[in-house]
Design an enzyme around this catalytic site. Structure first.
Site, PDB file in Angstrom:
ATOM      1  N   SER A   1       1.062  -1.279   0.177  1.00 35.86           N
ATOM      2  CA  SER A   1       0.003  -0.197  -0.143  1.00 35.86           C
ATOM      3  C   SER A   1       1.261   1.321  -0.259  1.00 35.86           C
ATOM      4  O   SER A   1       0.058   2.214  -0.048  1.00 35.86           O
ATOM      5  CB  SER A   1      -0.757  -0.464   1.041  1.00 35.86           C
ATOM      6  OG  SER A   1      -0.282   0.299   2.543  1.00 35.86           O
ATOM      7  N   HIS A   2       1.929   0.972   0.422  1.00 35.82           N
ATOM      8  CA  HIS A   2       2.744   2.344   0.259  1.00 35.82           C
ATOM      9  C   HIS A   2       4.277   1.795  -0.802  1.00 35.82           C
ATOM     10  O   HIS A   2       5.421   2.784  -0.090  1.00 35.82           O
ATOM     11  CB  HIS A   2       3.184   2.855   1.295  1.00 35.82           C
ATOM     12  CG  HIS A   2       2.055   3.726   2.511  1.00 35.82           C
ATOM     13  ND1 HIS A   2       0.814   2.886   2.491  1.00 35.82           N
ATOM     14  CD2 HIS A   2       1.856   5.258   1.655  1.00 35.82           C
ATOM     15  CE1 HIS A   2      -0.128   3.331   3.349  1.00 35.82           C
ATOM     16  NE2 HIS A   2       0.477   4.609   3.116  1.00 35.82           N
TER      17      HIS A   2
ATOM     18  N   GLU B   1      -5.158   0.409   1.241  1.00 40.43           N
ATOM     19  CA  GLU B   1      -5.648  -1.016   1.080  1.00 40.43           C
ATOM     20  C   GLU B   1      -7.390  -1.422  -0.170  1.00 40.43           C
ATOM     21  O   GLU B   1      -7.550  -1.749  -0.061  1.00 40.43           O
ATOM     22  CB  GLU B   1      -5.693  -1.736   2.343  1.00 40.43           C
ATOM     23  CG  GLU B   1      -4.308  -1.442   3.076  1.00 40.43           C
ATOM     24  CD  GLU B   1      -3.850  -2.530   2.216  1.00 40.43           C
ATOM     25  OE1 GLU B   1      -4.097  -3.845   1.461  1.00 40.43           O
ATOM     26  OE2 GLU B   1      -2.933  -3.113   2.937  1.00 40.43           O
TER      27      GLU B   1
ATOM     28  N   ASP C   1       3.373   0.033  13.040  1.00 40.74           N
ATOM     29  CA  ASP C   1       3.378   1.416  12.505  1.00 40.74           C
ATOM     30  C   ASP C   1       1.957   1.011  11.411  1.00 40.74           C
ATOM     31  O   ASP C   1       1.373  -0.407  10.800  1.00 40.74           O
ATOM     32  CB  ASP C   1       3.792   1.528  11.058  1.00 40.74           C
ATOM     33  CG  ASP C   1       3.853   2.874  10.476  1.00 40.74           C
ATOM     34  OD1 ASP C   1       3.232   3.474  10.584  1.00 40.74           O
ATOM     35  OD2 ASP C   1       4.765   2.218   8.909  1.00 40.74           O
TER      36      ASP C   1
HETATM   37  P1  NDP Z   1      -1.248  -3.355   9.127  1.00 40.71           P
HETATM   38  O1  NDP Z   1      -2.109  -3.916   9.627  1.00 40.71           O
HETATM   39  O2  NDP Z   1      -0.511  -4.169   7.728  1.00 40.71           O
HETATM   40  O3  NDP Z   1       0.295  -3.409   9.544  1.00 40.71           O
HETATM   41  C1  NDP Z   1       0.294  -2.837  11.031  1.00 40.71           C
HETATM   42  C2  NDP Z   1       0.933  -3.271  11.515  1.00 40.71           C
HETATM   43  O4  NDP Z   1       0.569  -4.541  12.495  1.00 40.71           O
HETATM   44  C3  NDP Z   1       2.248  -3.955  11.296  1.00 40.71           C
HETATM   45  O5  NDP Z   1       3.190  -3.005  12.189  1.00 40.71           O
HETATM   46  C4  NDP Z   1       2.686  -5.192  11.103  1.00 40.71           C
HETATM   47  O6  NDP Z   1       3.831  -5.790  11.112  1.00 40.71           O
HETATM   48  C5  NDP Z   1       1.610  -5.703  12.121  1.00 40.71           C
HETATM   49  N1  NDP Z   1       1.053  -6.387  12.396  1.00 40.71           N
HETATM   50  C6  NDP Z   1       0.235  -7.130  11.521  1.00 40.71           C
HETATM   51  N2  NDP Z   1      -0.346  -8.140  12.166  1.00 40.71           N
HETATM   52  C7  NDP Z   1       0.203  -8.564  13.318  1.00 40.71           C
HETATM   53  C8  NDP Z   1       0.269  -9.570  13.967  1.00 40.71           C
HETATM   54  N3  NDP Z   1      -0.679 -10.822  13.493  1.00 40.71           N
HETATM   55  N4  NDP Z   1       0.771  -9.729  14.944  1.00 40.71           N
HETATM   56  C9  NDP Z   1       1.365  -8.304  14.972  1.00 40.71           C
HETATM   57  N5  NDP Z   1       2.020  -7.312  14.715  1.00 40.71           N
HETATM   58  C10 NDP Z   1       1.128  -7.768  13.217  1.00 40.71           C
HETATM   59  O7  NDP Z   1      -0.720  -2.022   8.369  1.00 40.71           O
HETATM   60  P2  NDP Z   1      -2.193  -0.759   8.393  1.00 40.71           P
HETATM   61  O8  NDP Z   1      -2.628  -0.780   6.933  1.00 40.71           O
HETATM   62  O9  NDP Z   1      -2.924   0.211   8.939  1.00 40.71           O
HETATM   63  O10 NDP Z   1      -1.085   0.784   7.810  1.00 40.71           O
HETATM   64  C11 NDP Z   1       0.167   0.021   6.759  1.00 40.71           C
HETATM   65  C12 NDP Z   1       0.746   1.261   5.828  1.00 40.71           C
HETATM   66  O11 NDP Z   1       0.068   2.562   5.779  1.00 40.71           O
HETATM   67  C13 NDP Z   1       1.597   1.695   7.844  1.00 40.71           C
HETATM   68  O12 NDP Z   1       2.819   1.602   7.037  1.00 40.71           O
HETATM   69  C14 NDP Z   1       1.677   3.654   8.095  1.00 40.71           C
HETATM   70  O13 NDP Z   1       2.305   4.623   8.055  1.00 40.71           O
HETATM   71  C15 NDP Z   1       1.099   4.196   6.398  1.00 40.71           C
HETATM   72  N6  NDP Z   1      -0.148   4.920   6.631  1.00 40.71           N
HETATM   73  C16 NDP Z   1       0.301   5.675   6.796  1.00 40.71           C
HETATM   74  C17 NDP Z   1      -0.221   7.331   6.023  1.00 40.71           C
HETATM   75  C18 NDP Z   1      -0.267   8.665   5.409  1.00 40.71           C
HETATM   76  O14 NDP Z   1      -0.942   9.779   5.265  1.00 40.71           O
HETATM   77  N7  NDP Z   1       1.431   8.943   5.464  1.00 40.71           N
HETATM   78  C19 NDP Z   1      -1.540   7.112   5.967  1.00 40.71           C
HETATM   79  C20 NDP Z   1      -2.417   5.373   6.914  1.00 40.71           C
HETATM   80  C21 NDP Z   1      -1.819   4.612   6.794  1.00 40.71           C
HETATM   81  P3  NDP Z   1       3.902  -6.168   9.847  1.00 40.71           P
HETATM   82  O15 NDP Z   1       4.224  -5.422   8.812  1.00 40.71           O
HETATM   83  O16 NDP Z   1       5.239  -7.060  10.022  1.00 40.71           O
HETATM   84  O17 NDP Z   1       2.509  -7.456   8.966  1.00 40.71           O
HETATM   85  O1  PYC Z   2      -3.043   5.007   2.996  1.00 47.93           O
HETATM   86  O2  PYC Z   2      -4.525   5.725   3.788  1.00 47.93           O
HETATM   87  C1  PYC Z   2      -3.590   5.814   3.384  1.00 47.93           C
HETATM   88  C2  PYC Z   2      -2.414   7.240   3.060  1.00 47.93           C
HETATM   89  C3  PYC Z   2      -3.349   8.823   2.813  1.00 47.93           C
HETATM   90  C4  PYC Z   2      -1.769   9.165   2.906  1.00 47.93           C
HETATM   91  C5  PYC Z   2      -0.829   7.930   2.899  1.00 47.93           C
HETATM   92  N1  PYC Z   2      -0.949   7.468   2.761  1.00 47.93           N
END
Ligand code: NDP
Ligand code: PYC
Length: 337
Positions: free
Chosen positions: A46-47, A187, A177
């Site tokens: 997703s990133h 996603e 994160d």
């Molecule tokens: P995920 O739900 O994919 O993962 C969240 C965290 O939980 C990760 O560190 C992941 O580790 C961990 N995790 C997942 N499953 C397990 C498990 N079973 N046991 C333990 N830990 C677990 O993340 P999101 O989809 O919520 O977010 C994805 C990315 O989007 C992030 O990196 C975030 O910074 C980015 N984002 C950026 C935004 C922006 O504005 N710049 C806005 C929103 C999101 P692992 O990766 O090893 O699975």
């Molecule tokens: O995946 O929600 C997101 C997001 C918003 C801005 C950057 N990533």
């Protein structure tokens, strides 16, 4: 469908070429390339390369400054500030991070405020830059209004990512994160492209009714993770990394941009802590005590957050990065624009 395997260097060259051809200065093209390739390398789709199109659209729309020169200011306190001057956040972070680490080691804790940045990236690369220095760290930022608060029915909060890291002496750091929405908006977009339904509980449509249709979700609102708990954490991020740092909240960021099809501009807050300075020798070595906790967690069969990422990273380093035919076509199309 056929796949292509690229080495990390090959992917880096291709992404860098796309970004430079699009007009980004070398400072920004290189900083963006590092986080985008890291996303693919760590299987954070997703990133990863999927984000390039959004960045280029934002550049073309004149909403981000291609050659902005981020500027660091210090006022003698524990708060450092980088004005990104309307550029992408990645180069602003790279400018501020070494000074943040130095300050956190000197004072025990320090904060880096980034203002006026366009922000599309995952936060874990930033967290790892600090855990690599032996520091614990937190990072957070608003986004643009796309998430309904728990009990609400319309977009107000952003997907507001929150990340934390703890350094480990002989192992990869403990890093989590995540978006404070049930899933990152990226996603939902990936489900839309793949023509697949969303899991239940991710989103509501424009009338406030639950939906599993990605199109309806993008037109409606996403939901916070953990109901009122995720909603409150998301609001905390609006307050600390929006209001408190004198930058835009998610509704303000959406109003300024006027669309969710471009990358939003706002600020970011990063905090760094020196665990030994906090513990001051009480109760033993904090690093060793943390290991006891990690071992207990793993001993129950649970996994550490980022474990999947670190495994993907090791695989990508030894075997390269596998990209689908669609992904290769996207990269070539963007390079040949
Ligand atoms: P995920 O739900 O994919 O993962 C969240 C965290 O939980 C990760 O560190 C992941 O580790 C961990 N995790 C997942 N499953 C397990 C498990 N079973 N046991 C333990 N830990 C677990 O993340 P999101 O989809 O919520 O977010 C994805 C990315 O989007 C992030 O990196 C975030 O910074 C980015 N984002 C950026 C935004 C922006 O504005 N710049 C806005 C929103 C999101 P692992 O990766 O090893 O699975
Ligand atoms: O995946 O929600 C997101 C997001 C918003 C801005 C950057 N990533």
């Amino acid at each position: 469908m056929s796949e292509t395997t690229l080495t990390l260097d090959e992917l880096e060259r291709l992404v860098g070429e796309i970004l430079r051809k699009a007009g980004l200065s070398p400072l920004h093209a290189d900083a963006l390339t590092r986080v985008i390739v890291a996303g693919e390398r760590d299987a954070c789709k997703s990133h990863g390369i999927y984000r390039i199109e959004g960045c280029l659209r934002t550049l073309k729309a004149g909403k981000v400054i291609a050659d902005a020169q981020p500027e660091l200011t210090r006022d003698g306190s524990a708060i450092l500030r980088v004005d990104a001057k309307g550029g992408f956040s990645c180069a602003a972070f790279e400018l501020g991070a070494p000074v943040l680490a130095e300050k956190a080691r000197a004072l025990g804790l320090a904060a880096l405020v980034i203002n006026d940045c366009t922000h599309f990236s995952a936060l874990w690369p930033e967290i790892e830059a600090l855990t690599d220095q032996g520091l614990a760290a937190m990072a957070m930022c608003p986004s643009y209004a796309s998430v309904a608060p728990a009990g609400g029915s319309a977009p107000l909060l952003g997907t507001n990512p929150f990340a934390f890291g703890w350094p480990r002496r002989n192992a990869d750091p403990y890093v989590f994160d995540f978006a404070t929405s049930v899933a990152a908006r990226g996603e939902i977009e990936l489900h839309r492209r793949a023509g697949t339904r969303l899991p239940e509980g991710w989103a509501i449509d424009a009338s406030g009714a639950p939906t599993t249709d990605p199109e309806a979700a993008l037109a409606g609102a996403m939901l916070p993770f953990g109901g009122h708990k995720g909603s409150a954490i998301s609001m905390m991020i609006e307050l600390l990394a929006g209001v408190m740092i004198g930058d835009l909240t998610s509704p303000e960021a959406l109003e300024a941009l006027g669309t969710t099809t471009l990358v939003p501009a706002h600020g970011e807050l990063i905090l760094a802590f020196d665990p030994a300075r906090f513990a001051q020798g009480r109760a033993g070595d904090p690093m060793a005590r943390a290991e006891t906790l990690f071992e207990a967690l793993l001993g129950q069969g649970a996994r550490l957050p980022s474990q999947r990422r670190f495994q993907a990273r090791a695989r990508a380093r030894s075997e390269g990065i596998r990209l689908s035919a669609d992904e290769m076509a996207l990269l070539h199309r963007l390079r040949d624009l």
